[in-house]
Design a protein around this motif. Sequence first.
Motif, PDB file in Angstrom:
ATOM      1  N   GLU A  48       2.775  -2.820  10.231  1.00  0.00           N
ATOM      2  CA  GLU A  48       2.372  -3.208   8.683  1.00  0.00           C
ATOM      3  C   GLU A  48       1.037  -2.407   8.482  1.00  0.00           C
ATOM      4  O   GLU A  48       1.015  -2.170   6.946  1.00  0.00           O
ATOM      5  CB  GLU A  48       2.501  -4.755   8.037  1.00  0.00           C
ATOM      6  CG  GLU A  48       4.289  -4.760   8.380  1.00  0.00           C
ATOM      7  CD  GLU A  48       4.694  -4.126   7.528  1.00  0.00           C
ATOM      8  OE1 GLU A  48       4.379  -3.557   6.460  1.00  0.00           O
ATOM      9  OE2 GLU A  48       6.232  -3.933   8.178  1.00  0.00           O
ATOM     10  N   ILE A  49      -0.074  -2.189   9.166  1.00  0.00           N
ATOM     11  CA  ILE A  49      -0.945  -1.765   8.681  1.00  0.00           C
ATOM     12  C   ILE A  49      -1.145  -0.025   9.093  1.00  0.00           C
ATOM     13  O   ILE A  49      -1.353   0.344   8.106  1.00  0.00           O
ATOM     14  CB  ILE A  49      -2.176  -2.086  10.081  1.00  0.00           C
ATOM     15  CG1 ILE A  49      -2.001  -3.488   9.755  1.00  0.00           C
ATOM     16  CG2 ILE A  49      -3.459  -1.697   9.970  1.00  0.00           C
ATOM     17  CD1 ILE A  49      -2.684  -3.923  10.855  1.00  0.00           C
ATOM     18  N   ILE A  50      -0.323   0.855  10.194  1.00  0.00           N
ATOM     19  CA  ILE A  50      -0.403   2.037  10.419  1.00  0.00           C
ATOM     20  C   ILE A  50       0.519   2.584   8.354  1.00  0.00           C
ATOM     21  O   ILE A  50      -0.002   3.599   8.598  1.00  0.00           O
ATOM     22  CB  ILE A  50       0.294   2.133  11.694  1.00  0.00           C
ATOM     23  CG1 ILE A  50      -1.112   1.716  12.582  1.00  0.00           C
ATOM     24  CG2 ILE A  50       0.214   4.031  11.598  1.00  0.00           C
ATOM     25  CD1 ILE A  50      -0.495   2.148  14.149  1.00  0.00           C
ATOM     26  N   LYS A  51       1.316   2.074   8.712  1.00  0.00           N
ATOM     27  CA  LYS A  51       2.843   3.284   8.129  1.00  0.00           C
ATOM     28  C   LYS A  51       2.089   3.081   6.315  1.00  0.00           C
ATOM     29  O   LYS A  51       2.061   4.375   5.881  1.00  0.00           O
ATOM     30  CB  LYS A  51       3.827   2.287   7.248  1.00  0.00           C
ATOM     31  CG  LYS A  51       4.759   1.628   9.172  1.00  0.00           C
ATOM     32  CD  LYS A  51       5.740   2.085   8.605  1.00  0.00           C
ATOM     33  CE  LYS A  51       7.204   3.671   7.956  1.00  0.00           C
ATOM     34  NZ  LYS A  51       8.039   3.579   8.372  1.00  0.00           N
ATOM     35  N   PRO A  52       0.932   2.515   5.975  1.00  0.00           N
ATOM     36  CA  PRO A  52       0.332   2.091   4.460  1.00  0.00           C
ATOM     37  C   PRO A  52      -0.855   3.744   4.569  1.00  0.00           C
ATOM     38  O   PRO A  52      -0.634   4.367   3.484  1.00  0.00           O
ATOM     39  CB  PRO A  52      -0.118   0.970   4.255  1.00  0.00           C
ATOM     40  CG  PRO A  52       0.337   0.495   5.143  1.00  0.00           C
ATOM     41  CD  PRO A  52       1.351   0.436   5.996  1.00  0.00           C
ATOM     42  N   PHE A  53      -1.475   3.971   5.436  1.00  0.00           N
ATOM     43  CA  PHE A  53      -2.003   4.795   5.826  1.00  0.00           C
ATOM     44  C   PHE A  53      -1.740   6.160   5.956  1.00  0.00           C
ATOM     45  O   PHE A  53      -1.828   7.553   5.821  1.00  0.00           O
ATOM     46  CB  PHE A  53      -3.136   4.067   7.221  1.00  0.00           C
ATOM     47  CG  PHE A  53      -4.282   3.796   6.642  1.00  0.00           C
ATOM     48  CD1 PHE A  53      -5.083   3.955   6.593  1.00  0.00           C
ATOM     49  CD2 PHE A  53      -4.092   2.254   7.276  1.00  0.00           C
ATOM     50  CE1 PHE A  53      -6.037   3.641   6.329  1.00  0.00           C
ATOM     51  CE2 PHE A  53      -5.275   1.457   7.324  1.00  0.00           C
ATOM     52  CZ  PHE A  53      -6.677   1.621   6.328  1.00  0.00           C
ATOM     53  N   LEU A  54      -0.837   6.019   6.473  1.00  0.00           N
ATOM     54  CA  LEU A  54       0.337   7.641   6.646  1.00  0.00           C
ATOM     55  C   LEU A  54       1.039   7.239   5.541  1.00  0.00           C
ATOM     56  O   LEU A  54       0.951   8.888   4.622  1.00  0.00           O
ATOM     57  CB  LEU A  54       1.663   6.825   7.972  1.00  0.00           C
ATOM     58  CG  LEU A  54       1.385   7.150   9.162  1.00  0.00           C
ATOM     59  CD1 LEU A  54       2.495   6.656   9.958  1.00  0.00           C
ATOM     60  CD2 LEU A  54       0.751   8.513   9.979  1.00  0.00           C
ATOM     61  N   GLU A  55       1.356   6.851   4.884  1.00  0.00           N
ATOM     62  CA  GLU A  55       2.319   6.903   3.388  1.00  0.00           C
ATOM     63  C   GLU A  55       0.147   7.699   2.447  1.00  0.00           C
ATOM     64  O   GLU A  55       0.637   7.906   1.323  1.00  0.00           O
ATOM     65  CB  GLU A  55       2.437   5.431   2.552  1.00  0.00           C
ATOM     66  CG  GLU A  55       4.037   5.418   3.551  1.00  0.00           C
ATOM     67  CD  GLU A  55       4.485   3.789   3.202  1.00  0.00           C
ATOM     68  OE1 GLU A  55       3.696   2.992   1.932  1.00  0.00           O
ATOM     69  OE2 GLU A  55       5.172   3.183   3.118  1.00  0.00           O
ATOM     70  N   LEU A  56      -0.946   7.300   2.450  1.00  0.00           N
ATOM     71  CA  LEU A  56      -1.655   7.105   2.016  1.00  0.00           C
ATOM     72  C   LEU A  56      -1.961   9.306   2.402  1.00  0.00           C
ATOM     73  O   LEU A  56      -2.863   9.594   1.366  1.00  0.00           O
ATOM     74  CB  LEU A  56      -2.907   6.984   2.436  1.00  0.00           C
ATOM     75  CG  LEU A  56      -4.278   7.168   1.646  1.00  0.00           C
ATOM     76  CD1 LEU A  56      -4.223   6.865   0.052  1.00  0.00           C
ATOM     77  CD2 LEU A  56      -5.154   5.903   2.099  1.00  0.00           C
ATOM     78  N   LEU A  57      -1.976   9.193   3.442  1.00  0.00           N
ATOM     79  CA  LEU A  57      -2.300  10.903   3.730  1.00  0.00           C
ATOM     80  C   LEU A  57      -1.145  11.929   2.838  1.00  0.00           C
ATOM     81  O   LEU A  57      -1.667  12.598   2.559  1.00  0.00           O
ATOM     82  CB  LEU A  57      -1.454  11.200   4.880  1.00  0.00           C
ATOM     83  CG  LEU A  57      -2.975  10.913   6.420  1.00  0.00           C
ATOM     84  CD1 LEU A  57      -1.967  10.935   7.495  1.00  0.00           C
ATOM     85  CD2 LEU A  57      -3.570  12.084   6.331  1.00  0.00           C
ATOM     86  N   ALA A  58      -0.035  11.241   2.821  1.00  0.00           N
ATOM     87  CA  ALA A  58       1.311  11.852   2.174  1.00  0.00           C
ATOM     88  C   ALA A  58       0.346  11.811   0.289  1.00  0.00           C
ATOM     89  O   ALA A  58       1.136  13.299  -0.396  1.00  0.00           O
ATOM     90  CB  ALA A  58       2.731  11.368   1.873  1.00  0.00           C
TER      91      ALA A  58
END
Length: 296
Positions: free
Chosen positions: A108-118
């Motif tokens: 739940e921490i990593i996925k939002p950061f990945l979405e932020l990259l996009a």
Amino acid sequence: MAIHMSKKIKEGIIETSLFLCALSSVLITISIVIVLVYESYGFFKVVSFKEFLTEKEWTPLFFEPKFGILPLVTGTLLTTAIALLVALPLGLMVAVYLSEYAPHRMREIIKPFLELLAAVPTVVYGYFALLFLTPVLQKFLPDLSGFNALSPGIIMGIMIIPYVSSVSEDSMKAVPMHIKEGSYAMGATKLQTAFKVVIPAAFSGIAAAFIIGISRAIGETMVVAIAAGMMPNFSVNPLEPVQTLTAYIVQVSLGDVPHGTIEYKTIFAAGITLFMITLVFNLIGFWLRKRIREVY
């Protein structure tokens, strides 16, 4: 009876609406192809296919124009290849970690950061490549030009990691649990299960993720327009400036070229070339998915 008819009418309206939405995507795609073919026809009435596909110089805006598309194609494929060398292994590793190793809270921490990259605008990525990454790389590669293919290629790879990792993770999560449990029961470790059982079983979806990543990299515009140099060199040296198909379309579309001229029509010739390259990669991806499904 009246209630039954009312439900049937509502379902019919919903079905028709969904059909029209699906049909619109087909019609839009066909319209794009028609426009590209129609506008490109005027270009190919003047320039032969042989010159277009074999000439190694692309200078349509010069006094003595040359119309060889190869420099733009090589620039596009070079930056795309660099991006894929970054995005595919990293994206797959991220997907393996999120799917097989990460606890729920970490996911739940990593996925939002990945979405932020996009979500970061591509213009920001372009200036990041030009003003930060290129000077850093020049410390290790003294021959690296201020504009080059390497820096935007790396940044494009970082950009498409979320697409690759997200779709790959969804495919890996969809692998039935009994397949994984069977692997564990045979004494396989979690790493062995991930790479020898889960990834092969989910390869159809992973191949789709790779194709999405390739299409995203080929179609990227602003990063290469800002950081790659806008110089159509027929070269596969990542240390030199290059120009991609999308960057050229941006250059001509700025309005300096009169509408209807052969120079203006070159953007449609470049566009249909870009379309065909993307189509080929998508057909390869479709063939891979079909082949893998037959195997498994």
